[in-house]
Design an enzyme around this catalytic site. Structure first.
Site, PDB file in Angstrom:
ATOM      1  N   LYS A 157     -13.871 -52.807  -2.949  1.00  0.00           N
ATOM      2  CA  LYS A 157     -12.716 -53.484  -3.479  1.00  0.00           C
ATOM      3  C   LYS A 157     -13.260 -54.545  -4.296  1.00  0.00           C
ATOM      4  O   LYS A 157     -13.081 -55.289  -4.385  1.00  0.00           O
ATOM      5  CB  LYS A 157     -11.654 -53.473  -2.886  1.00  0.00           C
ATOM      6  CG  LYS A 157     -10.530 -53.920  -3.467  1.00  0.00           C
ATOM      7  CD  LYS A 157      -9.467 -54.034  -2.429  1.00  0.00           C
ATOM      8  CE  LYS A 157      -7.816 -54.100  -2.907  1.00  0.00           C
ATOM      9  NZ  LYS A 157      -7.359 -53.529  -1.328  1.00  0.00           N
ATOM     10  N   ASP A 188       3.553 -52.112   4.731  1.00  0.00           N
ATOM     11  CA  ASP A 188       3.532 -50.863   3.336  1.00  0.00           C
ATOM     12  C   ASP A 188       2.810 -49.908   3.951  1.00  0.00           C
ATOM     13  O   ASP A 188       2.094 -49.533   3.547  1.00  0.00           O
ATOM     14  CB  ASP A 188       2.198 -51.628   2.020  1.00  0.00           C
ATOM     15  CG  ASP A 188       2.671 -50.892   0.983  1.00  0.00           C
ATOM     16  OD1 ASP A 188       3.615 -50.905   1.017  1.00  0.00           O
ATOM     17  OD2 ASP A 188       1.853 -51.198  -0.052  1.00  0.00           O
ATOM     18  N   ASP A 205      -5.198 -51.385   3.187  1.00  0.00           N
ATOM     19  CA  ASP A 205      -4.296 -51.662   2.840  1.00  0.00           C
ATOM     20  C   ASP A 205      -3.166 -53.555   3.392  1.00  0.00           C
ATOM     21  O   ASP A 205      -2.096 -52.567   3.313  1.00  0.00           O
ATOM     22  CB  ASP A 205      -3.944 -50.780   1.672  1.00  0.00           C
ATOM     23  CG  ASP A 205      -3.267 -52.089   0.491  1.00  0.00           C
ATOM     24  OD1 ASP A 205      -3.235 -53.167  -0.059  1.00  0.00           O
ATOM     25  OD2 ASP A 205      -3.266 -51.597  -0.478  1.00  0.00           O
TER      26      ASP A 205
END
Length: 444
Positions: free
Chosen positions: A83, A292, A314
């Site tokens: 990432k 999230d 995440d």
């Protein structure tokens, strides 16, 4: 109503059945993660490009997000997902941005641990907008974050300003050890350097926000070790080579639900994925709140097979605390369709693990129905429906043969308007195990 809307404007935004698997070890489930938990020794926190630095990038872009992209890589000879934050970092890794345009096809099952889906990209851009409007976490939270990460108190925005000035931060423990705090780039906040031109100060502020968000993810994931939490292998928070090196997963729940039009996820797989997610939350809670939870942040290996496993990913919005409740100036971060009603309240400054339980209920509904919650509705409309009207996604959207009584009851429990009445993650696990056992008896 006007106050509610005003507050919202500033908010961050057919396979074979799976065979039931044994639960994670008791030691893994019983471990409580806190700021006193040391980062795992196997996580390299100053990864560099090239064979000597352990990670090599490959010219295949797996996905793009609001802050950068995720590319294929090799780490210690194994395929990984890297990432990368901000496209400019591609050059520093020896991978020109204009050359790294090959995108993995869905047939490859390529899904990595970043924000890749279109809704994820929108969320990331909204996050960037929040940094530009100058929202800040309160000072107590910032102090706790640095303590949790084991950092030396060096401000992320200050390191970003050093980078923009050309000096760059010195390598050291602080490069990967500070938690996320939202940076205020304008109006004299931490992201705005004294005497800086407005454009340069804004750039430094955004860089500080990105560095701090990434550092928060590292602070959490480097302490986690669980089969239902995505594995962090290495990281670098020294601009401009900002990156996370994660295990590469085959696909995401989002692709399984919405990437095959007309196909619903088989019920055995629905319960299997739900159980894995619940076990992941049980491991995180009460000291880590994900904030999230949604299909795009649930990664899946061996989809449809006997070894199918789902992993939470995440953790950019997550918080690591020594207490159950998290005091924050910005409770309303997340993805609106999955956010608990209390997160929209202007007077609320507390986030508990019950917000994840609410999101879990929406996630389970999405797996049962195959639909996206509140599809096409703007955040303000969702907020009004969920808070003022106390509406929830329609259970009538779930086909009758998939509306198992125990599952429907569990979904409604997760959606309770009173957070304290929602079940704990451990209760979710128990309820789903009972459903799984019931389904196995019926099939046999």
């Amino acid at each position: 109503m006007g106050a509610l809307l005003g507050g919202l404007l500033g908010a961050v935004f057919g396979a074979s059945p799976a065979v039931p698997r044994s639960a994670p070890s008791a030691s893994a489930s019983a471990t409580v993660i806190s700021s006193l938990t040391p980062p795992r020794a196997d996580v390299l926190l100053d990864v560099k490009p090239g064979p000597a630095g352990e990670v090599t990038l490959l010219p295949t872009v797996l996905g793009k997000g609001g802050f950068g992209r995720v590319v294929e890589g090799l780490y210690q000879g194994q395929p990984v997902a890297v990432k990368l934050i901000l496209d400019m970092s591609l050059d520093t890794w020896g991978l020109p941005a204009d050359a790294a345009t090959a995108t993995a096809t869905p047939a490859q099952g390529a899904k990595t641990c970043g924000r890749l889906a279109s809704d994820d990209e929108v969320a990331a851009k909204r996050n960037l907008g929040d940094a530009d409007t100058g929202m800040e976490e309160d000072m107590n939270e910032e102090k706790d974050n640095r303590a949790a990460a084991g950092g030396d108190g060096v401000d992320a925005a200050a390191r970003a300003r050093e980078c923009s000035a050309g000096s760059g931060p010195k390598p050291g423990p602080h490069a990967c050890g500070e938690d996320r705090g939202v940076v205020k780039p304008h109006g004299g906040g931490r992201g705005a350097g004294v005497g800086m031109p407005a454009a340069e100060a804004g750039q430094a502020g955004v860089m500080g926000f990105v560095v701090a968000q990434l550092a928060q993810e590292v602070a959490v994931l480097s302490r986690c070790h669980h089969p239902n939490i995505v594995n962090l292998l290495a990281a670098c928070l020294t601009p401009p080579r900002l990156c996370l090196v994660m295990e590469r997963c085959e696909t995401s729940l989002d692709k399984l639900l919405y990437g095959r039009p007309g196909q619903l996820l088989p019920m055995e797989q629905v319960v299997s994925v739900a159980l894995d997610v619940a076990r992941g939350l049980e491991y995180l809670h009460p000291t880590i709140v994900h904030r999230d939870l949604k299909p795009g942040n649930v990664l899946v290996n061996h989809p449809g097979g006997p070894d199918m496993v789902a992993k939470l990913a995440d953790f950019g919005f997550s918080r690591l605390r020594n207490t159950v409740a998290v005091a924050t100036a910005n409770p309303e971060v997340g993805t609106p369709e999955f956010m608990a009603p209390e997160l929209y309240a202007l007077t609320n400054t507390i986030v508990t693990n019950k917000v994840d339980v609410y999101s879990f209920g929406v996630l389970l509904w999405a797996m049962l129905s195959g639909k996206r919650p509140w599809e096409g509705m703007p955040m303000v409309v969702i907020a009004v429906r969920v808070t003022m009207n106390r509406e929830r996604p329609a259970m009538s959207d779930v086909p009758a043969d998939r509306r198992l009584r125990k599952l429907e009851h569990l979904v409604r429990q997760c959606w309770d308007s009173v957070p304290e009445r929602r079940p704990a993650a451990a209760e979710l696990v128990k309820a789903l195990l009972l459903v799984q056992e019931q389904m196995a008896r019926r099939a046999g």
